[in-house]
Design an enzyme around this catalytic site. Structure first.
Site, mmCIF file in Angstrom:
data_model
loop_
_atom_site.group_PDB
_atom_site.id
_atom_site.type_symbol
_atom_site.label_atom_id
_atom_site.label_comp_id
_atom_site.label_asym_id
_atom_site.label_seq_id
_atom_site.Cartn_x
_atom_site.Cartn_y
_atom_site.Cartn_z
ATOM 1 N N SER A 374 0.849 -1.193 0.000
ATOM 2 C CA SER A 374 0.000 0.000 0.000
ATOM 3 C C SER A 374 0.888 1.247 0.000
ATOM 4 O O SER A 374 2.112 1.143 0.088
ATOM 5 C CB SER A 374 -0.890 -0.017 1.239
ATOM 6 O OG SER A 374 -0.081 0.007 2.397
ATOM 7 N N TYR A 375 0.258 2.399 -0.087
ATOM 8 C CA TYR A 375 0.979 3.671 -0.157
ATOM 9 C C TYR A 375 1.945 3.818 1.020
ATOM 10 O O TYR A 375 1.544 3.682 2.176
ATOM 11 C CB TYR A 375 -0.039 4.812 -0.133
ATOM 12 C CG TYR A 375 0.530 6.173 -0.434
ATOM 13 C CD1 TYR A 375 1.026 6.471 -1.705
ATOM 14 C CD2 TYR A 375 0.564 7.163 0.534
ATOM 15 C CE1 TYR A 375 1.534 7.711 -1.988
ATOM 16 C CE2 TYR A 375 1.072 8.414 0.254
ATOM 17 C CZ TYR A 375 1.552 8.678 -1.015
ATOM 18 O OH TYR A 375 2.070 9.925 -1.293
ATOM 19 N N PRO A 376 3.228 4.047 0.747
ATOM 20 C CA PRO A 376 4.205 3.983 1.849
ATOM 21 C C PRO A 376 4.315 5.258 2.681
ATOM 22 O O PRO A 376 5.053 5.264 3.655
ATOM 23 C CB PRO A 376 5.522 3.705 1.125
ATOM 24 C CG PRO A 376 5.350 4.280 -0.231
ATOM 25 C CD PRO A 376 3.885 4.206 -0.563
#
Length: 650
Positions: A374-376
């Site tokens: 997922s978006y880091p």
DNA sequence: GCAAGGTC
């Protein structure tokens, strides 16, 4: 509704063929195509980076996409057809991207040269906004493509900067097409469900959020440039790098993030320098039972007065018999980790994998754009209730390394995440989105860390049994602790943490024994260590210095400027120049190296986003604040520069 | 030659 949908899709296919004919035969089918195209809405979609555009197109186009060059090497254009619910229409989607910010702020030409003006003018001189040379090809592409589109959908990252980049795209497109319909997609992972949900829930873009970023940019530029010119030209430190710079002076920069970052390093160094070791004394008791040696801990731990300690030692030496006065047994848990936010990620990568924060973020970015995680960049450490954790855990069952562990979580009733209490209301904690088996090097290690952390978080705490035995020797109390690990649980997958059994003999209450050795030892308090990168990042996060994405950059910057260095033990040590700058500003009474100014700005930016403060007001307040500091440093410049020079040479 | 924030 369904009927209409199918019908529209058919038209879509017909037009698709016609469109290809048009490409091949020029004006031959022009009239026919024009009539059919009127049924179809042309939509330009723009993402923050090419990889997102590509993956979003692949998901929405279900593989049926055409790729075109745009004139910009890194940014392609992907075409596909899809039904867009909020437009109630089958759409010809053109999906392309920018590469981060498209527009840039700078001073007007009359203030751009360092010698052109007094740096103080930079607090009020005109600022221009423009597309830099590197973005010209992207701008041309957007303006070319938007001409035959009536709708623009923004697919930039869902954070403050992303919203601002969205408006940069909007501005550039509106220049050639003022009456566009504009929509914003919201997503925080690039998976089928998330992207389809985004397409089904398009909203308007948020101007307030974008305004906050404009304020930040203008402030950083004015303040950074004014102080950097003032310090560099005033100090005239010869440049010891033999690069081709025609200017012979080393740059002494000031920045609203780099300076507080430096401040943390100097502060710790100072604590260490000023540290005076204090001697202390303590009593040790050793015994052996059932072949097991025991070192008992003194309840008083230590005394800073030698004579008191001697008195106690002689007192217990008179009757050196120990009596077991208390035995406590209790369950002991070792907690599994919280769901992972960015700062936790950066710190773990640095401390457990020895991959520095900058490199770790680059790997994470790549894993994100490949759809593996997922978006880091997230400040959230709790999973939203709607997330299907069991599916994510199940996806990891293919692994030969942790697949069995994932399987066990499912068998034992499913994921039970340990949630923290932070949420940025935009992104979930960092987690794997699918299983990856083809990774190498640091990327593989980073992916493994994220997966193992995720599985550990979804499992159960480790359980142990702790026994505490207390003895008295002539009224002095000592204790001994033993640990028996019962269930390792999350520790089996979380190889980055250790927990060891500690075996102790069996004791019974009121049991008496004579210790083998009772002694008094001397030691002294030790200075705090210099900061490690992981600790510095934690401080930056705590005080709101930089973003998740830039913590690592600011640390690099102050190394590059010669303010700090890294010791062989990977600790951060300030150099003379760094110490001088911090001390000089401390000396004239400004907390420039402290994090409070930046924290105050951050708070105001949030208020702009919430609509409780206007961007104009916030900008003016902060400019005035820093200009005051500038005027004062200018007034006291001889003293300030002298202080710095003394430190450089010491 | 300056900042911080995006990204290749």
């Amino acid at each position: 509704m369904l009927g209409k949908f199918i019908q529209t899709r058919n038209i879509g296919v017909r037009i698709f063929l016609n469109w290809q004919e048009k490409q091949s035969f020029g004006n031959f089918t022009c009239l026919h195509v024009k009539r059919k195209l009127s049924d179809m809405v042309n939509v330009l979609n723009v993402a923050e980076k090419n990889s997102v555009a590509k993956n979003v197109a692949q998901i929405l186009g279900r593989g049926a996409i055409q790729t075109r060059e745009t004139g910009s090497v890194y940014n392609k254009l992907y075409e596909f057809r899809v039904y867009v619910p909020s437009l109630q229409n089958q759409c010809l989607m053109k999906m392309t991207s920018v590469s981060g910010h498209l527009l840039s702020f700078d001073f007007g030409p009359e203030h751009r040269k360092w010698t052109s003006c007094n740096p103080q003018e930079l607090f009020s001189s005109p600022i221009v906004r423009f597309v830099p040379e590197t973005g010209m090809k992207i701008k041309k592409c957007l303006q070319r493509e938007i001409r035959n589109c009536s709708v623009l959908i923004i697919w930039t990252d869902c954070d403050r900067e992303g919203e601002n980049i969205g408006f940069e795209i909007i501005d550039v497109c509106r220049e050639v097409k003022p009456n566009l319909k504009i929509l914003r997609a919201h997503f925080s992972e690039i998976t089928g469900p998330a992207i389809n949900r985004a397409l089904n829930t398009l909203t308007e873009p948020n101007k307030k959020v974008s305004d906050a970023v404009d304020v930040r940019q203008k402030l950083d530029l004015r303040i950074g440039a004014a102080f950097t010119r003032f310090l560099t030209m005033g100090l005239q430190v010869p440049n010891n790098n033999n690069n081709n710079s025609d200017k012979n002076n080393q740059i002494i920069s000031y920045g609203s993030c780099q300076f507080p970052t430096l401040g943390f390093v100097v502060e710790r160094w100072k604590q260490r320098e000023e540290f005076v070791p204090q001697p202390f004394w303590y009593i040790t008791v050793e015994s052996v039972k059932d072949g097991i040696s025991c070192s008992w801990n003194w309840k008083r731990q230590r005394l800073f007065d030698e004579r008191s300690c001697i008195a106690i030692l002689s007192k217990i030496s008179e009757h050196p018999t120990a009596k077991v006065t208390k035995i406590n047994s209790k369950q002991k848990s070792k907690y599994r980790p919280y769901a992972m936010d960015t700062v936790t990620f950066e710190r773990l990568a640095s401390s457990k994998l020895r991959i520095n924060a900058k490199r770790a973020m680059m790997c994470a970015e790549k894993l994100y754009t490949s759809g593996y995680i997922s978006y880091p960049r997230t400040e959230t450490n709790k999973f939203p209730p709607e997330i299907k954790l069991n599916d994510l855990v199940t996806a990891q069952q293919s692994s030969s390394e942790w697949g069995q562990f994932a399987n066990r979580i499912i068998q034992n009733g499913g994921a039970t995440p340990r949630n923290g209490n932070k949420s940025d209301q935009a992104h979930p904690p960092i987690h794997p989105t699918k299983y990856a088996s083809n990774l190498n090097g640091d990327e593989k290690k980073i992916y493994e860390l994220i997966v193992r952390h995720f599985l550990a978080c979804c499992d159960k705490d480790a359980q142990g049994f702790e026994v505490t035995v207390q003895i008295e020797i002539n009224e002095e109390i000592f204790t001994l602790k033993g640990l028996q690990i019962k269930e390792r649980n999350y520790l089996e997958v979380y190889i980055y943490e250790k927990w060891y059994d500690k075996e102790i003999p069996q004791f019974v209450e009121n049991e008496m024994f004579v210790p083998n050795d009772i002694d008094m030892k001397k030691s002294e308090t030790t200075a705090p260590e210099l900061l490690t990168e992981a600790q510095l990042i934690a401080l930056m996060e705590k005080h709101g210095i930089g973003t998740d994405a830039t913590h690592a950059d600011h640390i690099e910057k102050i190394k590059e400027r010669g303010y700090i260095m890294v010791t062989p033990t990977r600790h951060l040590m300030p150099k003379g120049l760094g110490i001088g700058l911090v001390e000089a500003y401390d000396d004239i009474g400004f907390e420039m190296s402290k994090p409070y100014l930046r924290a105050a700005l951050e708070k105001d930016l949030v208020q702009i986003c919430e609509g409780t403060k206007t961007p104009e007001h916030v900008l003016k307040t902060h400019i005035n604040e820093y200009e005051k500091v500038y005027k004062e440093s200018h007034k006291q410049k001889n003293r300030l520069f002298e202080l710095v020079r003394t430190k450089i040479n010491s």
